[in-house]
Design an enzyme around this catalytic site. Structure first.
Site, PDB file in Angstrom:
ATOM      1  N   ASP A   3       0.849  -1.172   0.000  1.00 30.78           N
ATOM      2  CA  ASP A   3       0.000   0.000   0.000  1.00 30.78           C
ATOM      3  C   ASP A   3       0.887   1.223   0.000  1.00 30.78           C
ATOM      4  OD1 ASP A   3      -2.363  -1.319  -0.109  1.00 30.78           O
ATOM      5  OD2 ASP A   3      -2.738  -1.292   2.021  1.00 30.78           O
ATOM      6  N   THR A   4       0.545   2.174  -0.861  1.00 28.46           N
ATOM      7  CA  THR A   4       1.424   3.272  -1.206  1.00 28.46           C
ATOM      8  C   THR A   4       0.560   4.469  -1.560  1.00 28.46           C
ATOM      9  OG1 THR A   4       3.058   1.708  -2.065  1.00 28.46           O
ATOM     10  CG2 THR A   4       3.241   3.940  -2.879  1.00 28.46           C
TER      11      THR A   4
END
Length: 536
Positions: free
Chosen positions: A348-349
């Site tokens: 997740d970014t």
């Protein structure tokens, strides 16, 4: 949980534009531009605000890569803001703890230095115009006063409650006082105080002062090898972008240890293949198959060559057009290539971008890797620590073997397409291993199909890879691709998993097109996230 519907119009403006995965972060960037700041100022403001309002995706305990186009001199500068493994993070250390591989969560997963704050100051010191106090003000205000919790944030808290509850700092921050419903006001005053100290005292406070001391104190408690000396030794580095060609554009990203070259290899391979199969319509089984096979070939190259940039490597040869033709010739239009083993697809970014009135442009990506990183949060600073060190192998003598001071393999990869040596498409996405895949799909739709960025982002996406170590690699497709595409992929031998119409695992993409002739900026943001593109 709310299901996005898409069908947004693109944002259009002429004086400046920001796209971000959270609307409050996009608004913070626009307020900085309207207040006289430039793209460098605005993007740092967006990054800081996301650390507060999107803490599952990003934060000051993670890493950064960016591309910055300086309109004054007409040059693009890359930056590698990834942190290296701690000095105490040796094979012997982890084997002594009984690990056969780096754990996903907990203190032992937090073994690389966060590069985020260093990257903010590197960009600001070289290109910024406003004070850090002004730039970080929106984030500090949201941290102290609270902000309504976004859909993705609440979903991550609910999904990972047990992981967060296992750590004292994370439990206090996200379980005891975290959001339970969309719209609950979330406050993080200790992060606000830390950001205030960073704004006043600079990067030194975080890497050589009270911040580093507080982080070491908690890391010792949770069995992380990170120490203050590791923070003091950290320096990110400006770098020359990696470059390829794509339908007449120069395609840029950051070089290894980023996986960005996989996108360049896949783009060039896809173009070489399409020269002999020109009728490839968007979301047809033929185009989707070609894209998947180009990605698989690019990942095979990537996994042999992407490592610490300070170590000898020959990755530049992979970007030759001759190599792209060789790879394209391996693609069978009617059958899948033999199976290879991809990395587990997770991460997740936060990706975001900005273009200002002077023509400066920045493509920026910031991450903790997994949601909430290692699942531990330093209580005094209100910050989760990343688990990017998971990319290391507990072996010796290999490209990704754990070594103290070595930078890990990184999925982060900001992108630009250049026309006449100036940014035309500024784009990227979160999504771990899905990032090169989204980059290929977006670049093809905007550059080849002439879609506006919002339409290109909203179009159905596919993603190839594993979701867990024990699972086979599969082609994940949003159901909106249609039965004809799904059937065509299966007929070619692909193992197809049909996802929801709007699946968050496909990433949160953002993009801005720069029309210099008309002086118009057109932006898009992903309805799979919680953001928007805003301009003025």
């Amino acid at each position: 949980m709310f299901e996005p519907s898409g069908m947004r119009p693109p944002a259009r403006a002429s004086s400046g534009m920001v796209t971000a995965p959270h609307a409050l972060a996009a608004q913070a960037g626009i307020s900085i531009l309207e207040g006289g700041g430039n793209a460098a100022d605005a993007i740092v403001g967006v990054a800081a605000t996301l650390a507060v309002v999107y803490p599952h995706m990003t934060g000051i305990g993670g890493d950064v890569f960016f591309l910055y186009y300086d309109a004054k001199v007409g040059a693009v500068h890359g930056y590698n803001g990834s942190g290296a493994a701690a000095r105490a993070a040796s094979l012997e250390h982890y084997r002594g703890l009984g690990f056969e591989k780096i754990p996903e969560r907990g203190g032992a997963a937090a073994l690389t230095v966060p590069g985020t704050i260093d990257a903010w100051f590197a960009l600001h010191d070289r290109f910024g115009s406003l004070s850090m106090e002004r730039i970080l003000a929106p984030a500090i205000a949201y941290a102290h006063n609270g902000a309504p919790a976004a859909r993705s944030f609440v979903g991550a808290v609910v999904r990972l409650r047990d992981v967060l509850a296992a750590d004292e700092g994370a439990a206090a921050l996200f379980v005891d006082h975290g959001p339970r419903q969309i719209g609950d006001r979330f406050k993080n005053p200790r992060l606000g105080a830390a950001l205030g100290s960073i704004a006043t005292h600079g990067r030194t406070w975080f890497y050589e002062g009270e911040g580093a001391v507080a982080i070491e104190r908690y890391c010792r408690r949770v069995n992380s090898p990170l120490r203050a000396e590791d923070f003091a030794a950290h320096r990110g580095v400006f770098t020359t972008p990696a470059a390829g060609r794509f339908y007449g554009f120069d395609s840029l990203t950051v070089p290894p240890n980023s996986q960005g070259i996989a996108a360049l290899i896949a783009q060039q391979t896809y173009e070489a293949y399409s020269a002999r199969s020109p009728d490839l319509d968007d979301m047809s089984p033929a185009r989707t198959h070609a894209g998947i096979e180009a990605i698989r070939l690019a990942y095979a190259d990537r996994d042999l060559h992407v490592g610490d940039p300070r170590e000898p490597n020959s990755w530049q040869t992979l970007l030759s057009l001759e190599h792209a033709v060789e790879l394209a010739e391996l693609i069978d239009p009617n059958n899948v290539l033999p199976e290879s083993l991809p990395l587990i697809d997770s991460g997740d970014t936060a990706y975001f971008a900005c273009v200002d009135a002077a023509g400066n442009a920045v493509s920026f990506i910031q991450s903790l890797f997994y949601s909430f990183g290692a699942g531990i949060a330093v209580p005094e600073l209100g910050m989760p620590l990343q688990n990017r060190g998971m990319a290391f192998e507990l072996t010796s003598g290999r490209l990704r073997s754990l070594l103290p001071g070595r930078r890990p393999f990184h999925t982060l990869m900001p992108c630009m397409l250049m026309r006449d040596d100036k940014p035309w498409l500024v784009y990227g996405s979160m999504g771990g291993e899905g990032q090169p895949q989204t980059a290929l799909q977006l670049a093809t739709r905007v550059a080849l199909d002439h879609m506006d960025p919002q339409t290109a982002i909203e179009a159905p996406r596919w993603r190839w890879g594993k979701d867990a170590a024990e699972q086979p690699a599969r082609v994940h497709v949003e159901a909106r691709v249609g039965q004809a595409c799904i059937a065509g992929l299966r007929a070619r031998g692909h193992d197809v998993d049909v996802c929801a119409d709007w699946d968050e695992s496909m990433g949160h993409a953002g993009a801005i097109v720069v029309d210099r002739k008309e002086g118009v900026l057109t932006g898009g943001a992903d309805p799979r996230g919680d953001g928007c593109a805003l301009g003025f």
